[in-house]
Design a protein around this motif. Sequence first.
Motif, short mmCIF file in Angstrom:
data_model
loop_
_atom_site.label_atom_id
_atom_site.label_comp_id
_atom_site.label_asym_id
_atom_site.label_seq_id
_atom_site.Cartn_x
_atom_site.Cartn_y
_atom_site.Cartn_z
N ASN A 141 1.25 58.03 23.94
CA ASN A 141 2.85 57.68 24.47
C ASN A 141 2.91 57.90 25.96
O ASN A 141 3.57 57.07 26.68
N ILE A 142 2.61 58.89 26.56
CA ILE A 142 2.71 59.50 27.72
C ILE A 142 2.17 58.32 28.92
O ILE A 142 3.00 58.04 29.83
N ALA A 143 1.21 57.56 28.42
CA ALA A 143 0.59 56.40 29.37
C ALA A 143 1.58 55.34 29.37
O ALA A 143 2.11 54.82 30.22
N PHE A 144 1.92 54.89 27.93
CA PHE A 144 2.65 53.71 27.76
C PHE A 144 3.94 53.72 28.44
O PHE A 144 4.68 52.86 28.90
N LEU A 145 4.63 55.06 28.34
CA LEU A 145 6.10 55.22 28.53
C LEU A 145 6.24 55.59 29.91
O LEU A 145 7.26 55.65 30.54
N SER A 146 4.97 55.99 30.79
CA SER A 146 5.45 56.54 32.15
C SER A 146 6.18 55.43 32.81
O SER A 146 6.49 55.89 34.09
N PRO A 147 6.02 54.22 32.98
CA PRO A 147 6.68 53.32 33.83
C PRO A 147 8.02 53.52 33.74
O PRO A 147 8.91 53.54 34.94
N VAL A 148 8.88 54.01 32.59
CA VAL A 148 10.33 54.50 32.54
C VAL A 148 10.49 55.29 33.72
O VAL A 148 11.33 55.04 34.57
N PRO A 149 9.96 56.81 33.69
CA PRO A 149 10.38 57.67 34.65
C PRO A 149 10.07 57.03 36.23
O PRO A 149 10.78 57.13 37.22
N ILE A 150 8.98 56.43 36.26
CA ILE A 150 8.38 56.06 37.67
C ILE A 150 9.42 55.05 38.21
O ILE A 150 9.67 55.09 39.30
N LEU A 151 9.71 53.64 37.30
CA LEU A 151 10.75 52.87 37.66
C LEU A 151 11.97 53.58 37.91
O LEU A 151 12.67 53.00 39.13
N THR A 152 12.42 54.50 37.41
CA THR A 152 13.62 55.35 37.60
C THR A 152 13.69 55.80 39.16
O THR A 152 14.58 55.78 39.85
N LEU A 153 12.46 56.37 39.33
CA LEU A 153 12.33 56.86 40.78
C LEU A 153 12.49 55.99 41.61
O LEU A 153 13.02 56.18 42.93
N LEU A 154 11.39 54.79 41.48
CA LEU A 154 11.73 53.94 42.63
C LEU A 154 13.17 53.19 42.75
O LEU A 154 13.77 53.11 43.96
N LEU A 155 13.93 53.03 41.67
CA LEU A 155 14.98 52.56 41.57
C LEU A 155 16.18 53.52 42.37
O LEU A 155 17.08 53.16 43.13
N ALA A 156 16.13 54.72 42.01
CA ALA A 156 16.71 55.77 42.67
C ALA A 156 16.57 55.62 44.19
O ALA A 156 17.77 55.75 45.00
N TYR A 157 15.48 55.51 44.86
CA TYR A 157 15.24 55.49 46.11
C TYR A 157 15.83 54.15 46.69
O TYR A 157 16.66 54.34 47.81
N TRP A 158 15.63 53.05 45.94
CA TRP A 158 16.33 51.80 46.48
C TRP A 158 18.02 51.71 46.39
O TRP A 158 18.41 51.48 47.47
#
Lengths: 337, 471
Positions: free
Chosen positions: A231-248
């Motif tokens: 799961n940790i691999a499949f779901l990792s895009p969620v936190p990563i995208l959140t971080l990128l979005l936060a920066y943007w």
Amino acid sequence: MTQTVIDFVPIWMLILGFGVFYYVLFDGFDLGVGILYGFAPGLEARNLVMNSIAPIWDGNETWLVLGGVGLFAAFPLAFAIIIPAVYFPILVMLLALVFRGVAFEFRYRDVAHMTFWDHAFCYGSAIATFAQGIVLGAFIQGFEVDGRQFSGGSLDCFTPFSIFTGVALLFGYGLLGAGWLVLKTQGALQDWARRHGRWCFIGVIVAIAVVSVWTPLMRAEIARRWFTWPNIAFLSPVPILTLLLAYWEWRSLNNRSEVAPFIGGMCLFLLAYIGIAISLWPMIVPYRFTLWEAASSPSTQAFLLVGTLFLLPIILMYTGWSYWVFRGKVRAELGYH
Amino acid sequence: MSLDPVLLSRLQFVWVIAWHILLPAFTVGSASYIAVLEGLSLVTGREIYFRLSSFWIRIFAVSFGMGVVSGIVMPFQFGTNWSRFSDATANVISPLLAYEGLTAFFLESAFLGVLLFGRKLVPRWAHFIAALMVAAGTLLSSFWILATNSWMQTPVGYEILDGRFFPKDWTQIVFNPSFPYRLAHTVVAFYVTTGFVVLGVAAYYLRRRRFLEEGRLMVSMTLWLLTILVPGQILLGDLHGLNTLEYQPAKLAAIEAHWQTGSRVPLILFAIPDEARATNRDVLEIPVLGSLVLTHDPNGTVRGLKDWPADQWPPVAIPFFAFRVMVGIGLLMLALIAASWWLRLHDRLFAAGWFLRCCELASPLGFIAVLAGWVTTEVGRQPWTVYGLMRTAASVSPSLTGADVLASFIGYGVVYLVMFSAGLFFMARLVRQGPAETGEGEAPIESGRPDRPVRALPSEAEPEVESGRAS
């Protein structure tokens, strides 16, 4: 019972999931505008702020009824357990929305008491938001259930966690509202909206971080969902995208882009929504009943689906058109005389 | 005294629905009235219909807004206070309620804006169509809500599995035995209610010698309508009564305060029902007429409450008196209409001050009759939520304490008093301003509530909306 060929549950899950998210985004931003209204500098700014949502807020709020009735129709067991469990937050939310709604109407008809209606609008928006945040927190925490009924007390929903999510939602809706105001205003008022948007953004990021740590600590099943392999691999895009979005989002609140803060805020909400859905899937009464266990009978779901599939697209097209017509900046001369 | 969550939940429901029902009682009728005025304006081209329509649209807008806000509260009541009922009946009644929401939402978003603010922006025929659609929408809302309510009164088309209701036949569920009568009786009641409001407003103008042309037209038109509807309503009420006798005989026994089964029963005009002793005191009655009215046969048998165990009796005094209030108002209305005909034939309709004064005083009568009728049918349904199958006491949310419900009841009490008195005040002000001032074009849009996109289409009134984009 009769055997059915089609499983309507995923269809209704999508419709209701969409409806609730639509409500959160759209009434979210106009409640957020209502919260920021309290901080607006001066009468002219307040008029502009209120004007920016005047044509669309009631349409947004009607989705609350569709959400409530939709839950009742598609997943009645969830309705029968969750709604009494959040008895007071729902009560407070409804009363706050009543006040906020009539404040729109009466502020202009009753100039003698304008300050009173101003307060009704701002506090009504903030209290309704806080109450919705408590509902969210209580929902994530789960409810005490006996058989098919809520068996806890009416005050159980007030916990440190739910109070925290209540405050978090104030910042969240505030961020959406600020994004909307950046889109709809210009000049000094837009700068003011950006400034408040940045404060709300900081609140939102703190809230997302705290909830992301708090929930897996609170419920072992949520920790397992996110942190076990694979799961940790499949779901990792969620936190990563959140971080990128936060920066943007932070960048767009600081530079001159007009649309990006609103879009960014909405995308942050989408990711948070998906995050909660992943944590709780496939439960609709968390940790007790799945979507399928709480669903109404296939005949009920089919009967309602016919009309919904016909009416919902028309409602959406019309809503889209109404936003299109009202596009552009609000100006001081408009409306409210 | 201990606080009973069931009783308090019932009182709270009474409070929120009683206020809410007053708004459809007016909006259903006025939407149709506006559609008629728009149609007449389109066909005859006469300016006065246009002025009147514009005037009533403004009042309609305020009441519709309050109806929406108080309506949002209603579906949540089922969840917060009646969760057992919701769990047991959702499979059957939830789509009916959901259809009401979808229909109302659809019409609100699509046609209300055109009706309220689109006068200058769309062709006249399109404005008329919008008025028709809004009127149709209010009727459709009534259709679904009353289908739900009627199913609770006369449930059919279901099967019970594990103590919950499941749908078997949707046609039977929607068109259940009491539904056609209830729908007709209620919609006509709403029309009559609006009719008396219009009549009262017109009489108010005539007495103060303002807006004479408008006032005369409204009085004359409305009295024609009421001449047909009020006697028709009495007939419909009789039919509804026969239906109740067939499907809910215990309710009828309570309405008539009949304790003993018998034939050639009297019609009780007045009495003090004594529920503890199962008898009436201070009775004023007309022999045999009861059987004649209820069964249309002097020898007809009417069942008394003692045919049922006492724990299945509804309260007797409340439906008994509420029914008499409703019928009494019906007879008063009939008398007023008879008087209007006598005056009309003597050409004194607009001159008789006493008559106009009576019309003014009669304007709230419809609302009182609607509330009384609703109390009769809903209290008469007790002690059941689903008639004969599910008890009210077993419908309430099990988690609630008396103190919980008392707190929420106080909250609804205070907020509704503030909101409804403010709304009533604004509507009264619109009436005092009168049709001429409101008739001049579209008043500036003062708030967002019924405010809809059409207003932003290019027009002289609001050119800024489109132009702001460039900056």
